[in-house]
Design an enzyme around this catalytic site. Sequence first.
Site, short mmCIF file in Angstrom:
data_model
loop_
_atom_site.label_atom_id
_atom_site.label_comp_id
_atom_site.label_asym_id
_atom_site.label_seq_id
_atom_site.Cartn_x
_atom_site.Cartn_y
_atom_site.Cartn_z
N CYS A 193 0.81 -1.25 0.18
CA CYS A 193 0.00 -0.04 0.00
C CYS A 193 0.78 1.26 0.00
O CYS A 193 2.16 1.16 0.45
CB CYS A 193 -0.88 0.15 1.13
N THR A 229 3.05 -2.32 4.15
CA THR A 229 3.11 -0.94 3.99
C THR A 229 4.32 -0.20 3.30
O THR A 229 5.46 -0.97 3.53
CB THR A 229 2.88 -0.12 5.15
N ASP A 230 4.22 0.77 2.57
CA ASP A 230 5.39 1.52 2.14
C ASP A 230 6.10 2.08 3.24
O ASP A 230 5.33 2.13 4.24
CB ASP A 230 5.21 2.45 1.01
N CYS A 231 7.29 2.21 3.22
CA CYS A 231 8.37 2.45 4.35
C CYS A 231 8.16 3.99 5.01
O CYS A 231 8.33 4.71 4.27
CB CYS A 231 9.59 2.34 3.83
N ALA A 233 5.06 4.75 5.59
CA ALA A 233 3.81 5.25 5.61
C ALA A 233 2.96 5.26 6.69
O ALA A 233 1.89 6.19 7.01
CB ALA A 233 3.22 4.34 4.49
#
Length: 705
Positions: A193, A229-231, A233
């Site tokens: 995401c 999750t994107d880092c 985020a």
Amino acid sequence: MANSDKLANLVNNAPGFTRLGLAAYQWWNEALHGVAHNRGNTWGGTFNAATQFPQAITTGAAFDDELIEQIGAAIGAECRAWANNGRSHLDFWTPNINPFRDPRWGRGHETPGEDALRNRKYAEAYVRGMQGNASTHRVIATCKHFAAYDLEGAGSTTRFNFDAKVSTQDLAEYYLPPFQGCARDAKAGSVMCSYNAVNGVPACANAYLMDTVLRGHWNWTDNNQYVVTDCDAVYYIGNANGGHRYKSSYAQAVGAAFEAGSDNICWASGGTAPDPAAAFNQKQFSQATLDRMMVRQYQGLISAGYFDGPSGHYRSLGASNTNTDSAKALALKAAEAGMVLLRNEGNFLPVNLTGLASSVAMIGFWANKADEMLGGYSGDPPFKHDPLTAAKGMGIAVNYANGPIAQANGDTSAAMAAAQNADVILYFGGIDNSVEKESGDRTSISWPAGQLALIQRLAALGKPVVVVKLGTHVDDTPLLALPNVKAILWAGYPGQDGGTAVLNIITGATAPAGRLPMTMYPSAYVNQAPVTNMALRPSGTYPGRTYRWYDGAVFPFGFGLHYTNFSVLPGKFPSTFSIQDLLASCDETYLDLCPFAPLPITVANTGVRSSDYVALAFVSGSFGPAPAPRKTLATYRRFHNVTAGSNQTASLTWTLGNLGRVDANGNRVLYPGNYTVLFDEPTTASISFTLAGTEVTLDRWPQPS
């Protein structure tokens, strides 16, 4: 497993379960176009190099799904070899399939291009190749970034706080189809995401995206699939400065992400490390959610054979499976296949560079910038062949001089001196977004002033100039006004053997057949379309986006010249179809996958050189919701090695979903009406047919609450 153990393992750098004998696990591994440098991959010893294929924007231009699947398989084999030898782990955060909506986006080169169908088919092919067809995945592919992510930074608006306002129609029609192909049809093991919000809700806390659409509507419900999750985020979901401030505390942000459908939090370095235990103790997410996340993550590892021992599937892959001769040959083939010839005045190319009376001038900073030719998310290749290195290896007499990157008043005396006595001037230039700050996008898509001034001075010498564009989009309008700029070749980011590929194209050892995977806009476009406007359709002074809606390209999506001449002859095709009969004969679970009648075409090479040819078939018509798009890519096929004077006949396959239009509620509907199929760009042939009967909804889109 005690709750304390579970909670500690909800982050990318998972410590494992010492009591149960489970080792620490790093979920963050990268392989966008080859094994890359990142947290999870350890380089050294016999694992000091990995094949670096061209970036996705270049391989996207090949329009060859078989090639993409082969690349995915080669990368997957190297990734697994690294994992088997303790150099990485089994899940890799690739591919990036967000549509390249705006030419300013700094990460657009990581994607296959701007078209939803092209990106979808790319995703399916890459995931099939990378994961493999066995019941045990070679490695786990992760499609990113879900969803509507294509902005890094525009003033105070950044990827960490941007709220993408997207209509349900545009979401279902454009931004999400690549993920549908990835998750529903190719069954990727993971999805990432994104940082941004979608219609007010951060993507990594967006239950509509992750639960209603991804797991519900697309039936992505196997327990061996997880969302990461994107880092950082999740940090920006909370009350962090510069973030969404969607929740008032970090603990609440963690809980919101987990309850909405995220399963693992990546933390890079921004802000504070995530603390799932604190969020759980504050009752921000439930015991059932905690257990569900554990099941998803570890069954994902089961699907990749993590627990299968030394005799497990794919465990035999080792150092001998990296940098193989076949992988190196594939990297070169991919680079050649993705290069796009944009101009060739008087058929100047191909040119014999070894038969010239004097030297070839090679000018520009890209000529010997092998690292930049790899693009972002790269590792160390077994070799790096930039154009200068390749020319020397081919025995081409070269007089090289550097050139300016951006500055308008730099010293170009060396470049002009190199060009004075040359028969042919090869200029290597363009913009390298991969080395810009990742937090920012471009504000201009013009040729940098210093580079343009040098090209103009070189052209004024009266010698033929070939401009090789590397990197991403710039407006070529000024170059088209220079008669001595005989040829323009776009190469993108061609990877470890990019220099060889460029010279093979220029000299005619290989014929160009790539097609632009994105619109090349005029420089004024950046003043007409705010980067934050996600709408596709034009309105008022807003010009719209992509080839489907924008009419004014310098070079349009799908454009590409050849060294020979081709003609396309459509075969016999029925003039009328009954919508109800088409549906009655379909046994697909998803109606949008119901096959339509194959489209027979014959491609004839009427010139004197053998070449590949990419057949593009667009659909147009006034049926469905207004306004109708100019045209829509419905199917494509790459014909290989059509020899001079011969022809090849094949059928283009497509589905009813490729003919459907999306209404205001996001439903994909097959409408009755008169359809026209347009072949090639620009159009060289067409056929028409009629769909009779009553409209049918092929895909009923779930409505946001």
